[in-house]
Scaffold this motif. Structure first.
Motif, short mmCIF file in Angstrom:
data_model
loop_
_atom_site.label_atom_id
_atom_site.label_comp_id
_atom_site.label_asym_id
_atom_site.label_seq_id
_atom_site.Cartn_x
_atom_site.Cartn_y
_atom_site.Cartn_z
N UNK A 4 -11.25 2.20 6.84
CA UNK A 4 -11.31 0.83 6.28
C UNK A 4 -11.38 0.88 4.75
N UNK A 5 -12.13 1.87 4.23
CA UNK A 5 -12.22 2.04 2.77
C UNK A 5 -10.81 2.24 2.21
N UNK A 6 -10.08 3.19 2.81
CA UNK A 6 -8.74 3.52 2.30
C UNK A 6 -7.78 2.33 2.45
N UNK A 7 -7.83 1.67 3.61
CA UNK A 7 -6.92 0.55 3.85
C UNK A 7 -7.15 -0.55 2.79
N UNK A 8 -8.43 -0.88 2.58
CA UNK A 8 -8.74 -1.97 1.64
C UNK A 8 -8.37 -1.58 0.21
N UNK A 9 -8.77 -0.38 -0.20
CA UNK A 9 -8.47 0.03 -1.58
C UNK A 9 -6.95 0.19 -1.77
N UNK A 23 -4.49 -1.39 -0.33
CA UNK A 23 -3.78 -2.67 -0.43
C UNK A 23 -4.27 -3.44 -1.66
N UNK A 24 -5.58 -3.63 -1.75
CA UNK A 24 -6.11 -4.56 -2.77
C UNK A 24 -6.09 -3.98 -4.18
N UNK A 25 -6.28 -2.66 -4.29
CA UNK A 25 -6.33 -2.10 -5.65
C UNK A 25 -5.14 -1.18 -5.97
N UNK A 26 -4.96 -0.14 -5.14
CA UNK A 26 -3.87 0.80 -5.46
C UNK A 26 -2.51 0.08 -5.45
N UNK A 27 -2.32 -0.77 -4.45
CA UNK A 27 -1.05 -1.52 -4.35
C UNK A 27 -0.84 -2.38 -5.58
N UNK A 28 -1.91 -3.06 -6.00
CA UNK A 28 -1.81 -3.92 -7.19
C UNK A 28 -1.49 -3.07 -8.43
N UNK A 29 -2.21 -1.97 -8.57
CA UNK A 29 -2.05 -1.08 -9.74
C UNK A 29 -0.59 -0.63 -9.87
N UNK A 30 -0.05 -0.10 -8.77
CA UNK A 30 1.30 0.47 -8.86
C UNK A 30 2.40 -0.59 -8.82
N UNK A 31 2.09 -1.76 -8.24
CA UNK A 31 3.09 -2.84 -8.31
C UNK A 31 3.29 -3.23 -9.78
N UNK A 32 2.18 -3.40 -10.49
CA UNK A 32 2.30 -3.76 -11.91
C UNK A 32 3.03 -2.64 -12.67
N UNK A 33 2.57 -1.38 -12.44
CA UNK A 33 3.17 -0.27 -13.18
C UNK A 33 4.69 -0.18 -12.94
N UNK A 34 5.08 -0.30 -11.67
CA UNK A 34 6.49 -0.09 -11.34
C UNK A 34 7.37 -1.28 -11.72
N UNK A 35 6.77 -2.47 -11.83
CA UNK A 35 7.56 -3.63 -12.26
C UNK A 35 7.65 -3.75 -13.78
N UNK A 36 6.87 -2.95 -14.51
CA UNK A 36 6.87 -3.08 -15.98
C UNK A 36 8.27 -3.07 -16.60
N UNK A 37 9.15 -2.15 -16.17
CA UNK A 37 10.47 -2.14 -16.82
C UNK A 37 11.24 -3.44 -16.63
N UNK A 38 10.92 -4.21 -15.58
CA UNK A 38 11.65 -5.46 -15.33
C UNK A 38 10.99 -6.67 -16.00
N UNK A 39 9.77 -6.49 -16.51
CA UNK A 39 9.05 -7.65 -17.06
C UNK A 39 9.56 -8.00 -18.45
N UNK A 40 9.88 -9.27 -18.65
CA UNK A 40 10.37 -9.71 -19.95
C UNK A 40 9.21 -9.74 -20.96
N UNK A 41 9.56 -9.74 -22.24
CA UNK A 41 8.53 -9.89 -23.28
C UNK A 41 7.85 -11.25 -23.08
N UNK A 73 0.83 -1.22 0.00
CA UNK A 73 0.00 0.00 0.00
C UNK A 73 0.86 1.26 0.00
N UNK A 74 2.20 1.10 0.12
CA UNK A 74 3.09 2.27 0.18
C UNK A 74 3.95 2.33 -1.08
#
Ligand SMILES: NC(=O)c1ccc[n+]([C@@H]2O[C@H](COP(=O)([O-])OP(=O)(O)OC[C@H]3O[C@@H](n4cnc5c(N)ncnc54)[C@H](OP(=O)(O)O)[C@@H]3O)[C@@H](O)[C@H]2O)c1
Length: 244
Positions: free
Chosen positions: A99-104, A106-124, A58-59
């Motif tokens: 609770x709204x902020x905690x859940x969103x 972790x479950x959504x914002x964290x997922x969104x930015x984990x994918x975005x920030x890992x993109x440069x490391x993801x292989x084709x 979430x951070x």
């Protein structure tokens, strides 16, 4: 070379079972969790055959640090299992902003930015697997913000399958039914309510038992493997048939 997979929330329940399974299948498995003690316990359970990092999804600064450390220690990555998540059983009326902020977060914002920030490391040809829930299409009381967080993930998957197509990155979904994991104990439900829930699903399910984390692992393994390379936005419902 072994394929490298990151499992967020790999210290418990579904994530930990997937880590075990993928290690057996000779993947290089990297797990994350926000709690150091839980991570150490999980690493012991995995006989230190995985790599573990503390990172609160979430951070955003912790995601940045994770990407940095993983790039340094592991280089490129072939798959992401976006699994870290929380569930608190609270009525719509009693859902607080916190609770709204905690859940969103972790479950959504964290997922969104984990994918975005890992993109440069993801292989084709990398595979991203999102862990959502049957709650997205079958309503359960006292799950409003949780359900919304998981529905948001499913919407995101559609867009990413178009935007990441040029790199052959695919996004697919596992949608578990009620699965017996520590998430129930953390949900704020009473012991009696948890037993009733698990019994209900065990007795009404066509498979005659509740789904276990070990049931989900081979399906996640299929979705990260080459065997699923033409799948896009596929949602595999893993509920033993309870929503039929
Ligand atoms: N169990 C079910 O019935 C069910 C059904 C449908 C979908 N799911 C989904 O499956 C996923 C895994 O759940 P589970 O049932 O396996 O629960 P679990 O045993 O409680 O595991 C949750 C994992 O997520 C991690 N996590 C939680 N908050 C985090 C954060 N802020 N940053 C990083 N890691 C965090 C936990 O790490 P810490 O221990 O460090 O907090 C733990 O490793 C969740 O997304 C859940 O919504 C579960």
């Amino acid at each position: 070379m072994n394929k490298k997979i990151i499992i967020t929330g790999g210290t418990s329940g579904i994530g930990l079972a997937c880590a075990k399974y993928l290690i057996e299948k000779k993947y290089e498995v990297i797990i994350t969790g926000r709690n150091k003690e839980n991570l150490e316990k999980a690493m012991q359970e995995l006989q230190n055959k995985a790599y573990g990092y503390v990172s609160d999804t979430s951070k955003l600064n912790e995601i940045d640090n994770l990407v940095h450390v993983i790039e340094k220690n592991h280089g490129n990555i072939d798959g992401l299992f976006i699994n870290a998540g929380i569930f608190k059983s609270v009525s719509f009326e009693n859902t607080t902003e916190s609770l709204f902020d905690e859940t969103m977060n972790i479950n959504f914002k964290g997922a969104f930015f984990t994918i975005q920030k890992f993109l440069p490391l993801l292989t084709i040809g990398s595979s991203i697997v999102l862990n959502t829930s049957i709650a997205v299409f079958k309503a359960f009381p006292n799950t409003s913000v949780y359900t919304a967080s998981k529905a948001a993930l499913e919407s995101l998957a559609q867009v990413l399958n178009l935007e990441l197509a040029s790199r052959k990155i695919r996004v697919n979904i596992v949608s578990p039914g009620v699965t017996h994991t520590p998430i129930q104990q953390k949900s704020g439900m009473t012991e009696e309510a948890i037993n009733n829930l698990l019994n209900h699903f065990a007795t009404t399910s066509p498979i005659g038992r509740v789904v276990l984390p070990e049931d989900i692992a081979p399906i996640v393994a299929f979705l990260v493997s080459e065997a699923s390379s033409v799948l896009r936005n596929e949602k595999i419902i893993i509920d033993g048939g309870t929503t039929l």
